[in-house]
Design a protein around this motif. Structure first.
Motif, short mmCIF file in Angstrom:
data_model
loop_
_atom_site.label_atom_id
_atom_site.label_comp_id
_atom_site.label_asym_id
_atom_site.label_seq_id
_atom_site.Cartn_x
_atom_site.Cartn_y
_atom_site.Cartn_z
N SER A 1 7.62 30.48 19.91
CA SER A 1 8.05 29.32 19.11
C SER A 1 6.92 28.75 18.30
CB SER A 1 8.61 28.24 20.04
OG SER A 1 7.62 27.79 20.93
N LEU A 2 7.29 27.86 17.38
CA LEU A 2 6.31 27.13 16.57
C LEU A 2 5.77 25.94 17.34
CD1 LEU A 2 8.36 27.07 13.24
CD2 LEU A 2 6.26 28.36 13.61
N ASN A 3 4.62 25.46 16.92
CA ASN A 3 4.08 24.21 17.43
C ASN A 3 5.07 23.08 17.14
OD1 ASN A 3 2.56 21.62 16.37
ND2 ASN A 3 1.29 22.49 17.97
N ALA A 4 5.13 22.09 18.04
CA ALA A 4 6.11 21.01 17.92
C ALA A 4 6.00 20.28 16.58
CB ALA A 4 5.96 20.02 19.07
N SER A 5 4.78 19.97 16.16
CA SER A 5 4.62 19.23 14.91
C SER A 5 4.95 20.09 13.70
CB SER A 5 3.20 18.65 14.79
OG SER A 5 2.23 19.68 14.77
N VAL A 6 4.69 21.41 13.80
CA VAL A 6 5.06 22.32 12.71
C VAL A 6 6.58 22.42 12.61
CG1 VAL A 6 4.95 24.70 11.88
CG2 VAL A 6 2.91 23.63 12.85
N SER A 7 7.24 22.55 13.76
CA SER A 7 8.71 22.59 13.77
C SER A 7 9.29 21.35 13.12
CB SER A 7 9.22 22.70 15.21
OG SER A 7 8.85 23.92 15.80
N CYS A 8 8.71 20.20 13.47
CA CYS A 8 9.17 18.95 12.89
C CYS A 8 9.03 18.97 11.37
CB CYS A 8 8.37 17.79 13.48
SG CYS A 8 8.83 16.18 12.82
N GLY A 9 7.90 19.50 10.88
CA GLY A 9 7.68 19.56 9.45
C GLY A 9 8.68 20.46 8.73
N VAL A 10 8.97 21.61 9.32
CA VAL A 10 9.92 22.54 8.71
C VAL A 10 11.30 21.91 8.60
CG1 VAL A 10 11.10 24.76 8.97
CG2 VAL A 10 8.65 24.58 9.48
N VAL A 11 11.76 21.32 9.70
CA VAL A 11 13.09 20.69 9.70
C VAL A 11 13.12 19.49 8.76
CG1 VAL A 11 14.86 19.56 11.10
CG2 VAL A 11 13.54 21.45 12.06
N ALA A 12 12.05 18.69 8.78
CA ALA A 12 12.00 17.48 7.95
C ALA A 12 12.17 17.81 6.48
CB ALA A 12 10.68 16.75 8.19
N PHE A 13 11.47 18.84 6.02
CA PHE A 13 11.51 19.10 4.58
C PHE A 13 12.70 19.96 4.16
CE2 PHE A 13 7.38 17.23 4.93
CZ PHE A 13 7.36 16.43 3.79
N THR B 1 -1.86 6.34 21.55
CA THR B 1 -3.29 6.29 21.86
C THR B 1 -4.09 6.31 20.56
OG1 THR B 1 -3.55 8.68 21.95
CG2 THR B 1 -2.83 7.59 23.98
N SER B 2 -5.38 6.06 20.66
CA SER B 2 -6.20 6.07 19.44
C SER B 2 -6.24 7.47 18.82
CB SER B 2 -7.61 5.57 19.75
OG SER B 2 -8.23 6.36 20.73
N SER B 3 -6.15 8.52 19.65
CA SER B 3 -6.13 9.88 19.10
C SER B 3 -4.86 10.12 18.28
CB SER B 3 -6.21 10.92 20.22
OG SER B 3 -7.49 10.93 20.80
N ALA B 4 -3.73 9.63 18.79
CA ALA B 4 -2.47 9.78 18.06
C ALA B 4 -2.51 8.99 16.76
CB ALA B 4 -1.30 9.33 18.93
N VAL B 5 -3.02 7.77 16.84
CA VAL B 5 -3.12 6.92 15.65
C VAL B 5 -4.02 7.58 14.61
CG1 VAL B 5 -4.00 4.71 14.79
CG2 VAL B 5 -2.61 4.78 16.87
N LYS B 6 -5.16 8.12 15.06
CA LYS B 6 -6.08 8.78 14.14
C LYS B 6 -5.44 10.02 13.51
CE LYS B 6 -10.76 10.72 13.89
NZ LYS B 6 -11.98 11.03 14.66
N ALA B 7 -4.70 10.80 14.32
CA ALA B 7 -4.06 12.02 13.81
C ALA B 7 -2.96 11.71 12.80
CB ALA B 7 -3.50 12.83 14.97
N SER B 8 -2.44 10.50 12.83
CA SER B 8 -1.39 10.14 11.86
C SER B 8 -1.97 9.91 10.47
CB SER B 8 -0.66 8.87 12.31
OG SER B 8 -1.40 7.69 12.04
N ALA B 9 -3.29 9.83 10.37
CA ALA B 9 -3.98 9.67 9.07
C ALA B 9 -3.48 8.46 8.29
CB ALA B 9 -3.84 10.95 8.25
N ILE C 1 3.34 14.37 13.72
CA ILE C 1 4.77 14.13 13.49
C ILE C 1 4.98 12.80 12.78
CG2 ILE C 1 6.95 13.62 14.68
CD1 ILE C 1 6.11 15.81 16.74
N ILE C 2 4.23 11.79 13.16
CA ILE C 2 4.33 10.49 12.48
C ILE C 2 3.95 10.65 11.00
CG2 ILE C 2 3.33 8.17 12.33
CD1 ILE C 2 3.04 8.32 15.43
#
Length: 248
Positions: free
Chosen positions: A226-238, A138-146, A115-116
């Motif tokens: 439903s969609l995955n939370a981060s996918v939902s965020c992407g659809v709405v964002a764009f 967390t470090s996993s979240a930071v890493k996933a933000s690329a 989402i970030i």
């Protein structure tokens, strides 16, 4: 919810973290540990409003595999948090309407990181997360933000409902993204806007949903809920990006 690289252990290390600029997210204390240093840690944690769990030795040993915890351990953020004011200042600096994502108890660090990343690519000003019952940086979240975490301020707040009220007072419209809302393709997503994305399983809490100005949904045609939370965020964002570009 957390990963090993975010753990600090030992009385001095935890106390130093509490007294520094490090963001301590959660503390674990051995049930039988109530001496002076532990009382000092508990007092400081209470002052800062940090969640403290009293656990047995087996649980603390599980959290700290090297077993050097001295009766206490803590989870700390792998990246520094910003404030809601920092997020609003970013939109003001750009000269654009605020565009924010509010996450209601997202628990998966990979979802948070994704989402970030989406927020950065969509030009959003920041992400707001709750202090309790949610994953932090967390470090996993930071890493996933690329790498996006370096450009997207993330604010952690004690009370999401109160924060929503404060944003509304500043003229920002708050839309909950949930299954029972109006289609995002029939909703204006321009202007000062914050989108609320709910928990992976429970969705948006009733209290937070009631605080929102409106509820929007993503039309879907599949066989699952439903969609995955981060996918939902992407659809709405764009969709918001598309509408904002059309308005220019």
């Amino acid at each position: 919810m957390h990963d090993e690289s975010t753990i600090i252990e030992g009385r001095n290390a935890v106390l130093e973290a509490l007294r520094s600029d490090i963001t301590v997210e959660r503390i674990f204390v051995l049930k039988s540990s109530y001496d002076g240093p532990i009382h000092t840690i508990l007092r400081e944690a209470k002052r800062q409003g940090i969640r403290t769990d009293f656990v047995d030795k087996s649980r603390l040993d599980e959290i700290c595999p090297d077993k050097k915890h001295q009766g206490v351990a803590a989870y700390v953020a792998a990246f520094s948090y910003s404030s809601v004011d920092d997020i609003l200042a970013k939109s003001k600096e750009k000269g654009t309407d605020p565009f924010i994502f509010i996450l209601d108890e997202i628990e998966d660090p990979h979802n948070l990181g994704a989402i970030i990343r989406t927020a950065n690519m969509a030009g959003a000003d920041g992400v707001i997360i709750p202090k309790n019952r949610a994953v932090g940086l967390t470090s996993s979240a930071v890493k996933a933000s690329a790498g996006a975490i370096s450009y997207v301020p993330v604010a952690k707040v004690t009370n999401l409902s109160r924060t929503i009220d404060e944003l509304k007072e500043k003229g920002i419209w708050i839309y909950a993204c949930d299954l029972d809302g109006e289609s995002i393709y029939r909703t204006s997503l321009t202007g000062p806007l914050a989108i609320v994305i709910g928990n992976e399983g429970r969705g948006i809490s009733k209290l937070v949903k009631e605080k929102c100005d409106a509820v929007v949904s993503i039309p879907t045609f599949g066989d699952i809920d439903s969609l995955n939370a981060s996918v939902s965020c992407g659809v709405v964002a764009f969709e918001a990006v598309r509408q904002r570009l059309e308005k220019k």
